[in-house]
Design a protein around this motif. Structure first.
Motif, short mmCIF file in Angstrom:
data_model
loop_
_atom_site.label_atom_id
_atom_site.label_comp_id
_atom_site.label_asym_id
_atom_site.label_seq_id
_atom_site.Cartn_x
_atom_site.Cartn_y
_atom_site.Cartn_z
N ILE A 11 0.84 -1.21 0.00
CA ILE A 11 0.00 0.00 0.00
C ILE A 11 0.87 1.25 0.00
CG2 ILE A 11 -1.60 1.38 1.42
CD1 ILE A 11 -3.06 -0.85 0.07
N LYS A 12 1.87 1.26 0.89
CA LYS A 12 2.74 2.43 1.00
C LYS A 12 3.48 2.65 -0.30
CE LYS A 12 4.89 5.56 3.65
NZ LYS A 12 4.22 6.61 4.45
N MET A 13 4.05 1.61 -0.91
CA MET A 13 4.85 1.77 -2.13
C MET A 13 3.99 2.14 -3.32
SD MET A 13 7.90 -1.09 -1.82
CE MET A 13 6.84 -2.55 -1.68
N ALA A 14 2.77 1.56 -3.38
CA ALA A 14 1.87 1.91 -4.50
C ALA A 14 1.50 3.39 -4.42
CB ALA A 14 0.62 1.05 -4.45
N ARG A 15 1.26 3.85 -3.20
CA ARG A 15 0.89 5.26 -3.01
C ARG A 15 2.06 6.19 -3.33
NH1 ARG A 15 -2.85 4.20 2.31
NH2 ARG A 15 -4.84 3.98 1.17
N ARG A 16 3.27 5.66 -3.29
CA ARG A 16 4.46 6.46 -3.63
C ARG A 16 4.83 6.29 -5.10
NH1 ARG A 16 5.17 10.50 -0.71
NH2 ARG A 16 7.38 10.60 -1.26
N GLY A 17 3.92 5.64 -5.87
CA GLY A 17 4.11 5.60 -7.32
C GLY A 17 4.80 4.37 -7.86
N ALA A 18 5.08 3.40 -7.00
CA ALA A 18 5.76 2.19 -7.49
C ALA A 18 4.84 1.39 -8.42
CB ALA A 18 6.18 1.32 -6.32
N GLN A 19 5.45 0.79 -9.45
CA GLN A 19 4.69 -0.12 -10.32
C GLN A 19 4.94 -1.53 -9.77
OE1 GLN A 19 5.69 0.59 -14.44
NE2 GLN A 19 5.41 2.79 -14.24
N LEU A 20 3.99 -2.01 -8.98
CA LEU A 20 4.19 -3.23 -8.20
C LEU A 20 3.89 -4.51 -8.97
CD1 LEU A 20 2.64 -2.57 -4.65
CD2 LEU A 20 5.04 -2.98 -5.22
N THR A 21 4.76 -5.48 -8.77
CA THR A 21 4.45 -6.88 -9.09
C THR A 21 4.51 -7.62 -7.75
OG1 THR A 21 5.35 -6.83 -11.33
CG2 THR A 21 5.22 -8.99 -10.25
N VAL A 22 3.47 -8.38 -7.44
CA VAL A 22 3.45 -9.09 -6.16
C VAL A 22 3.54 -10.59 -6.42
CG1 VAL A 22 2.16 -7.27 -4.97
CG2 VAL A 22 0.90 -9.16 -6.06
N TYR A 23 4.27 -11.27 -5.55
CA TYR A 23 4.42 -12.73 -5.65
C TYR A 23 4.22 -13.33 -4.27
CZ TYR A 23 6.26 -17.41 -6.03
OH TYR A 23 6.38 -18.77 -5.98
N ASP A 24 3.49 -14.44 -4.23
CA ASP A 24 3.42 -15.26 -3.01
C ASP A 24 3.36 -16.72 -3.46
OD1 ASP A 24 2.56 -14.72 0.16
OD2 ASP A 24 1.99 -16.70 -0.63
N ILE A 25 3.91 -17.57 -2.59
CA ILE A 25 3.92 -19.00 -2.93
C ILE A 25 2.49 -19.50 -3.10
CG2 ILE A 25 3.92 -19.85 -0.53
CD1 ILE A 25 6.18 -21.82 -1.47
N ASP A 26 1.56 -18.84 -2.41
CA ASP A 26 0.13 -19.13 -2.58
C ASP A 26 -0.44 -18.08 -3.52
OD1 ASP A 26 -2.67 -19.77 -0.31
OD2 ASP A 26 -2.63 -19.14 -2.41
N HIS A 27 -0.68 -18.45 -4.76
CA HIS A 27 -1.11 -17.47 -5.79
C HIS A 27 -2.46 -16.85 -5.48
CE1 HIS A 27 1.80 -19.61 -8.82
NE2 HIS A 27 2.42 -19.05 -7.80
N THR A 28 -3.25 -17.53 -4.66
CA THR A 28 -4.55 -16.92 -4.26
C THR A 28 -4.28 -15.68 -3.41
OG1 THR A 28 -5.45 -19.16 -4.17
CG2 THR A 28 -6.76 -17.41 -3.13
N ILE A 29 -3.30 -15.80 -2.54
CA ILE A 29 -2.98 -14.69 -1.63
C ILE A 29 -2.43 -13.49 -2.41
CG2 ILE A 29 -1.41 -13.97 0.22
CD1 ILE A 29 -1.81 -16.71 1.49
#
Ligand code: 2YC
Length: 274
Positions: free
Chosen positions: A164-182
């Motif tokens: 949330i903090k990084m997106a609000r600071r303009g980051a173009q986020l890619t998120v990864y978790d071992i559980d793809h649902t999460i």
């Protein structure tokens, strides 16, 4: 967050000034300034005389971690606040904290590590504070996150707060978790909260090869390997263990933020004092 061990934390108190000097070198700001920024409070607005802190050990769950309360108190003392660790634990400790004039209590069980300010009724959770604090320090270390592609590995409570903090600071986020649902749920949540588009990675090796800015909020160790690193790599890695293979530490040490407690505790303190 992974349960800390005494060996992870026994040296924290005595090495706070060295740790702070390292933070200043990497981010240009001190621990106190980073925490105040993360908590969105002005340092000048904090009256430390009204922020007497007690750290109360809790014996529940797997019990007391030798050195944990002392480490928390050491971080708070370093920031210039009056702090004491109660002689008693649990309910007795909480009563002693209030009887000895504490305005704020820090305590952690197996599920949550919280700070509570009885005077202004403010609370702060370690996972949320750690995510915000490390995201703030990460932006300072990288110069800016605006328009930069950032990979978040680990979509738990710390990762969510950092995202949330990084997106609000303009980051173009890619998120990864071992559980793809999460990771998919976190992407939807961040897009809903911030309006920012978030990509979901499904192949860890592939996304690590594609990103220079890596936020490791994962409880796994040793997944960031030499082939994933370059001279442009910056890593933020709150908590234990560090996702970087040990042999690569020297290669990215100057561009890596990693601690078991310091930034999170400092941010919690300013969250409830502000
Ligand atoms: O010594 C005590 O009072 C224990 N009850 C403390 C248990 C802390 C368990 N949690 C952790 O080790 C990590 C911390 C970094 C904060 C969140 N999880």
């Amino acid at each position: 967050m992974t349960r800390l061990r005494s060996e992870d934390i026994y040296a924290i108190g005595p090495s706070m000034s060295d740790y702070d000097a390292l933070l200043v070198r990497k981010t240009g700001r001190s621990l106190g300034k980073i925490a105040a920024l993360a908590a969105s409070v002005a340092l000048a607005s904090i009256d430390q005389r009204k922020c007497k802190v007690a750290v109360v050990p809790l014996t529940c769950g797997e019990g007391i971690i030798e050195g944990f309360s002392q480490a928390v108190a050491g971080i708070i003392a370093y920031l210039g606040f009056e702090v004491f660790m109660t002689d008693g634990t649990d309910a007795a400790g909480l009563a002693l904290a209030v009887e000895h004039g504490a305005d704020i209590v820090f305590q952690a069980d197996e599920e949550r590590f919280v700070a509570i300010n009885f005077a202004n009724r403010k609370t702060s959770d370690n996972s949320d504070a750690t995510g915000r604090g490390f995201a703030t320090a990460f932006e300072l270390m990288c110069g800016s996150l605006s328009g930069r592609r950032v990979l978040l590995v680990g979509c738990g409570q710390v990762g969510r707060s950092a995202a949330i903090k990084m997106a609000r600071r303009g980051a173009q986020l890619t998120v990864y978790d071992i559980d793809h649902t999460i990771s998919s749920k976190l992407a939807e949540f961040v897009q809903r909260e911030t309006g920012c588009r978030v990509l979901v990675g499904t192949n860890l090796d592939e996304v690590l090869l594609k990103h220079c800015l890596i936020f490791d909020a994962s409880p796994a160790d040793g997944f960031i390997k030499g082939r994933h690193l370059s001279a442009k790599t910056f890593i933020a890695a709150p908590g234990i263990p560090l996702g970087l293979v040990p042999g690569c530490w020297a290669q990215v040490e100057e561009r890596t933020l990693h601690d078991p407690l310091q930034i999170g505790v400092a941010t919690m303190l300013y969250d409830v004092c502000g």
